[in-house]
Design a protein around this motif. Sequence first.
Motif, PDB file in Angstrom:
ATOM      1  N   CYS A   1      38.771 -18.490  12.655  1.00 30.84           N
ATOM      2  CA  CYS A   1      39.959 -19.043  12.011  1.00 30.84           C
ATOM      3  C   CYS A   1      40.343 -18.191  10.819  1.00 30.84           C
ATOM      4  O   CYS A   1      39.468 -17.800  10.052  1.00 30.84           O
ATOM      5  N   GLU A   2      41.616 -17.938  10.688  1.00 25.41           N
ATOM      6  CA  GLU A   2      42.116 -17.262   9.502  1.00 25.41           C
ATOM      7  C   GLU A   2      43.047 -18.219   8.782  1.00 25.41           C
ATOM      8  O   GLU A   2      44.112 -18.564   9.291  1.00 25.41           O
TER       9      GLU A   2
ATOM     10  N   CYS B   1      43.844 -18.823  14.968  1.00 22.90           N
ATOM     11  CA  CYS B   1      42.581 -19.268  15.536  1.00 22.90           C
ATOM     12  C   CYS B   1      42.426 -18.568  16.876  1.00 22.90           C
ATOM     13  O   CYS B   1      43.350 -18.563  17.680  1.00 22.90           O
TER      14      CYS B   1
ATOM     15  N   LYS C   1      38.240 -24.476   6.281  1.00 26.23           N
ATOM     16  CA  LYS C   1      38.697 -23.623   5.183  1.00 26.23           C
ATOM     17  C   LYS C   1      39.802 -24.333   4.426  1.00 26.23           C
ATOM     18  O   LYS C   1      40.683 -24.934   5.030  1.00 26.23           O
TER      19      LYS C   1
END
Length: 103
Positions: A8-9, A24, A99
């Motif tokens: 995931c970013e 993702c 996150k």
Amino acid sequence: VAPTTPVCEVPSSAMTGTVVELSCKETEGSPPSEYQWYKNGVALPEKTGTGSARAANITYTMNRRSGTLLFNTVTKNDTGEYFCEASNGIGLSQKCSVKRMQV
């Protein structure tokens, strides 16, 4: 093949009113995985263009196939803890670590 843990970013911070894309991806699953984004542990509804989605004031576009969650203009309300889940119907679905995005 069951999916692996997706990557995931999620930007740690974003400016109000900017375009923000969360991504993702996992590459092992066959057939290709579909992705579901969660915010603060709650599955984000897909924007279907129905009245209920507009009433819920949804400000993003979620693409289950590509794994992207795109905010056209982020607001302070979009601050939260995000993670995504990859599933393809084989084996267990996989989640990435949570996150936090601060707007």
